[in-house]
Design a protein around this motif. Structure first.
Motif, PDB file in Angstrom:
ATOM      1  N   ALA A  37      80.241  38.797 142.249  1.00  0.00           N
ATOM      2  CA  ALA A  37      79.436  37.687 142.767  1.00  0.00           C
ATOM      3  C   ALA A  37      78.230  37.424 141.862  1.00  0.00           C
ATOM      4  O   ALA A  37      77.861  36.268 141.610  1.00  0.00           O
ATOM      5  N   MET A  38      77.621  38.505 141.334  1.00  0.00           N
ATOM      6  CA  MET A  38      76.489  38.334 140.418  1.00  0.00           C
ATOM      7  C   MET A  38      76.923  37.660 139.122  1.00  0.00           C
ATOM      8  O   MET A  38      76.205  36.807 138.590  1.00  0.00           O
ATOM      9  N   VAL A  39      78.086  38.045 138.623  1.00  0.00           N
ATOM     10  CA  VAL A  39      78.605  37.406 137.408  1.00  0.00           C
ATOM     11  C   VAL A  39      78.842  35.918 137.667  1.00  0.00           C
ATOM     12  O   VAL A  39      78.550  35.065 136.815  1.00  0.00           O
ATOM     13  N   ASP A  40      79.348  35.601 138.844  1.00  0.00           N
ATOM     14  CA  ASP A  40      79.600  34.199 139.177  1.00  0.00           C
ATOM     15  C   ASP A  40      78.297  33.402 139.216  1.00  0.00           C
ATOM     16  O   ASP A  40      78.226  32.262 138.727  1.00  0.00           O
ATOM     17  N   ILE A  41      77.237  34.010 139.780  1.00  0.00           N
ATOM     18  CA  ILE A  41      75.926  33.343 139.813  1.00  0.00           C
ATOM     19  C   ILE A  41      75.435  33.070 138.394  1.00  0.00           C
ATOM     20  O   ILE A  41      74.968  31.975 138.059  1.00  0.00           O
ATOM     21  N   PHE A  42      75.541  34.080 137.531  1.00  0.00           N
ATOM     22  CA  PHE A  42      75.061  33.952 136.153  1.00  0.00           C
ATOM     23  C   PHE A  42      75.831  32.868 135.399  1.00  0.00           C
ATOM     24  O   PHE A  42      75.233  31.976 134.778  1.00  0.00           O
ATOM     25  N   THR A  43      77.165  32.935 135.450  1.00  0.00           N
ATOM     26  CA  THR A  43      77.964  31.970 134.684  1.00  0.00           C
ATOM     27  C   THR A  43      77.800  30.555 135.224  1.00  0.00           C
ATOM     28  O   THR A  43      77.754  29.585 134.442  1.00  0.00           O
ATOM     29  N   THR A  44      77.678  30.420 136.549  1.00  0.00           N
ATOM     30  CA  THR A  44      77.487  29.090 137.132  1.00  0.00           C
ATOM     31  C   THR A  44      76.157  28.490 136.694  1.00  0.00           C
ATOM     32  O   THR A  44      76.072  27.300 136.348  1.00  0.00           O
ATOM     33  N   THR A  45      75.108  29.323 136.673  1.00  0.00           N
ATOM     34  CA  THR A  45      73.781  28.848 136.265  1.00  0.00           C
ATOM     35  C   THR A  45      73.786  28.405 134.805  1.00  0.00           C
ATOM     36  O   THR A  45      73.254  27.338 134.455  1.00  0.00           O
ATOM     37  N   ILE A  46      74.374  29.228 133.936  1.00  0.00           N
ATOM     38  CA  ILE A  46      74.408  28.906 132.506  1.00  0.00           C
ATOM     39  C   ILE A  46      75.199  27.625 132.265  1.00  0.00           C
ATOM     40  O   ILE A  46      74.769  26.733 131.514  1.00  0.00           O
ATOM     41  N   PRO A  55      73.933  40.453 127.174  1.00  0.00           N
ATOM     42  CA  PRO A  55      72.819  41.408 127.297  1.00  0.00           C
ATOM     43  C   PRO A  55      71.725  40.918 128.245  1.00  0.00           C
ATOM     44  O   PRO A  55      71.117  41.726 128.950  1.00  0.00           O
ATOM     45  N   LEU A  56      71.472  39.598 128.274  1.00  0.00           N
ATOM     46  CA  LEU A  56      70.458  39.072 129.186  1.00  0.00           C
ATOM     47  C   LEU A  56      70.879  39.259 130.638  1.00  0.00           C
ATOM     48  O   LEU A  56      70.064  39.636 131.485  1.00  0.00           O
ATOM     49  N   ALA A  57      72.146  39.005 130.922  1.00  0.00           N
ATOM     50  CA  ALA A  57      72.644  39.190 132.284  1.00  0.00           C
ATOM     51  C   ALA A  57      72.527  40.644 132.706  1.00  0.00           C
ATOM     52  O   ALA A  57      72.102  40.958 133.827  1.00  0.00           O
ATOM     53  N   LYS A  58      72.883  41.568 131.798  1.00  0.00           N
ATOM     54  CA  LYS A  58      72.774  42.995 132.111  1.00  0.00           C
ATOM     55  C   LYS A  58      71.330  43.402 132.365  1.00  0.00           C
ATOM     56  O   LYS A  58      71.038  44.189 133.269  1.00  0.00           O
ATOM     57  N   THR A  59      70.414  42.866 131.590  1.00  0.00           N
ATOM     58  CA  THR A  59      68.997  43.201 131.759  1.00  0.00           C
ATOM     59  C   THR A  59      68.503  42.776 133.133  1.00  0.00           C
ATOM     60  O   THR A  59      67.812  43.542 133.823  1.00  0.00           O
ATOM     61  N   VAL A  60      68.854  41.562 133.548  1.00  0.00           N
ATOM     62  CA  VAL A  60      68.424  41.073 134.859  1.00  0.00           C
ATOM     63  C   VAL A  60      68.999  41.936 135.977  1.00  0.00           C
ATOM     64  O   VAL A  60      68.284  42.356 136.904  1.00  0.00           O
ATOM     65  N   VAL A  61      70.303  42.228 135.890  1.00  0.00           N
ATOM     66  CA  VAL A  61      70.952  43.019 136.942  1.00  0.00           C
ATOM     67  C   VAL A  61      70.382  44.430 136.997  1.00  0.00           C
ATOM     68  O   VAL A  61      70.094  44.966 138.080  1.00  0.00           O
ATOM     69  N   GLN A  62      70.201  45.073 135.842  1.00  0.00           N
ATOM     70  CA  GLN A  62      69.666  46.433 135.820  1.00  0.00           C
ATOM     71  C   GLN A  62      68.249  46.486 136.373  1.00  0.00           C
ATOM     72  O   GLN A  62      67.895  47.409 137.119  1.00  0.00           O
ATOM     73  N   ALA A  63      67.422  45.486 136.026  1.00  0.00           N
ATOM     74  CA  ALA A  63      66.053  45.459 136.534  1.00  0.00           C
ATOM     75  C   ALA A  63      66.036  45.268 138.052  1.00  0.00           C
ATOM     76  O   ALA A  63      65.300  45.952 138.770  1.00  0.00           O
ATOM     77  N   GLU A  64      66.854  44.341 138.545  1.00  0.00           N
ATOM     78  CA  GLU A  64      66.905  44.102 139.988  1.00  0.00           C
ATOM     79  C   GLU A  64      67.450  45.314 140.736  1.00  0.00           C
ATOM     80  O   GLU A  64      66.969  45.668 141.812  1.00  0.00           O
ATOM     81  N   LEU A  65      68.449  45.971 140.161  1.00  0.00           N
ATOM     82  CA  LEU A  65      69.000  47.174 140.788  1.00  0.00           C
ATOM     83  C   LEU A  65      67.964  48.276 140.836  1.00  0.00           C
ATOM     84  O   LEU A  65      67.799  48.972 141.853  1.00  0.00           O
ATOM     85  N   SER A  66      67.218  48.453 139.750  1.00  0.00           N
ATOM     86  CA  SER A  66      66.176  49.475 139.703  1.00  0.00           C
ATOM     87  C   SER A  66      65.117  49.228 140.769  1.00  0.00           C
ATOM     88  O   SER A  66      64.704  50.151 141.491  1.00  0.00           O
ATOM     89  N   MET A  67      64.690  47.972 140.902  1.00  0.00           N
ATOM     90  CA  MET A  67      63.667  47.656 141.912  1.00  0.00           C
ATOM     91  C   MET A  67      64.214  47.804 143.325  1.00  0.00           C
ATOM     92  O   MET A  67      63.506  48.245 144.236  1.00  0.00           O
ATOM     93  N   ALA A  68      65.499  47.463 143.527  1.00  0.00           N
ATOM     94  CA  ALA A  68      66.107  47.633 144.846  1.00  0.00           C
ATOM     95  C   ALA A  68      66.189  49.110 145.218  1.00  0.00           C
ATOM     96  O   ALA A  68      65.962  49.495 146.375  1.00  0.00           O
ATOM     97  N   LEU A  69      66.507  49.958 144.236  1.00  0.00           N
ATOM     98  CA  LEU A  69      66.535  51.401 144.488  1.00  0.00           C
ATOM     99  C   LEU A  69      65.138  51.909 144.848  1.00  0.00           C
ATOM    100  O   LEU A  69      64.984  52.744 145.755  1.00  0.00           O
ATOM    101  N   ASP A  70      64.124  51.414 144.149  1.00  0.00           N
ATOM    102  CA  ASP A  70      62.751  51.809 144.473  1.00  0.00           C
ATOM    103  C   ASP A  70      62.410  51.451 145.914  1.00  0.00           C
ATOM    104  O   ASP A  70      61.852  52.270 146.660  1.00  0.00           O
TER     105      ASP A  70
END
Length: 226
Positions: free
Chosen positions: A181-190, A204-219
């Motif tokens: 679903a996240m990949v679909d959001i990214f590709t649709t936006t682009i 790499p930009l998509a991975k950076t956004v997902v990793q940052a959001e996942l890290s903050m969600a874990l926090d």
């Protein structure tokens, strides 16, 4: 022992080695009676027949050694038969799903008994069938290929902490749905705002956004549990 066609000429591929039942049993360190018992339990694929003679090859020898190794690790014949069916059906599952090697993951090649050792009794036929369906594992002859070393090690670590492998695989299936679903959001936006952009170069930009959001969600989740 037989080699069809004799010695290979220069530039020709050597014919596969074949064994009679007594030769195969001797190489595996068992009796012919035990070999026949395993064959009757469908733990081995049928041999090639030439008249009344049954011919076995190195594929049979590898399968036989796997069966013996699993028995030595405490698996029952019924369990091994179930595992064999799951592995053999995995070839068709992989073909139907069209699964290929991930571009950034390192696959791991394992003998079936090595895979069983990773999960300490949790490598049941049902769990293997689920992993095959997810595309985590596939079979290549008598070798099991796990699609990602990182996923294999993470899954094994979770099992060692007490999480059942079935629960790990169920969570993986749900995580995959969210990831897609996240990949679909990214590709649709682009595509909506930068139709000419190379999606592969933006990975790499998509991975950076997902990793940052996942890290903050874990926090947030860990703070809430604390």
């Amino acid at each position: 022992m037989r080699r069809d066609g004799g010695a290979a000429d220069c530039g020709r591929t050597a014919a596969p080695v074949e064994y009679r039942a007594d030769e195969l049993a001797g190489k595996a360190g068992i009796t012919v009676r035990t070999l026949r018992f395993y064959r009757e339990r469908k733990l081995l694929p049928p041999p090639r027949r030439e008249g009344r003679i049954a011919w076995y090859d190195d594929h049979h020898l590898a399968r036989l050694r796997t069966v013996i190794a699993l028995l030595e690790r405490g698996h029952t014949l019924n369990t091994i038969a179930d595992l064999t069916k799951a592995f053999e059906s995995g070839r068709d599952v992989g073909e139907l799903l069209g699964l290929g090697r991930p571009t950034e993951e390192n696959p791991v090649r394992l003998a079936p008994e090595e895979l069983a050792d990773h999960f300490e009794g949790e490598a049941t036929a049902a769990n293997l069938a689920t992993a095959l369906g997810l595309g985590y594992i596939r079979t290549e002859g008598d070798v099991v290929v796990h699609i990602s070393r990182r996923l294999l090690e993470a899954s094994a670590s979770l099992v060692r902490t007490g999480v059942p492998l079935a629960a790990v695989l169920d969570s993986a299936a749900r995580i995959r749905r969210h990831a897609e679903a996240m990949v679909d959001i990214f590709t649709t936006t682009i595509r909506a705002h930068a139709a000419d952009a190379d999606l592969a170069r933006l990975r790499p930009l998509a991975k950076t956004v997902v990793q940052a959001e996942l890290s903050m969600a874990l926090d947030r989740g860990l703070r809430a549990d604390g």
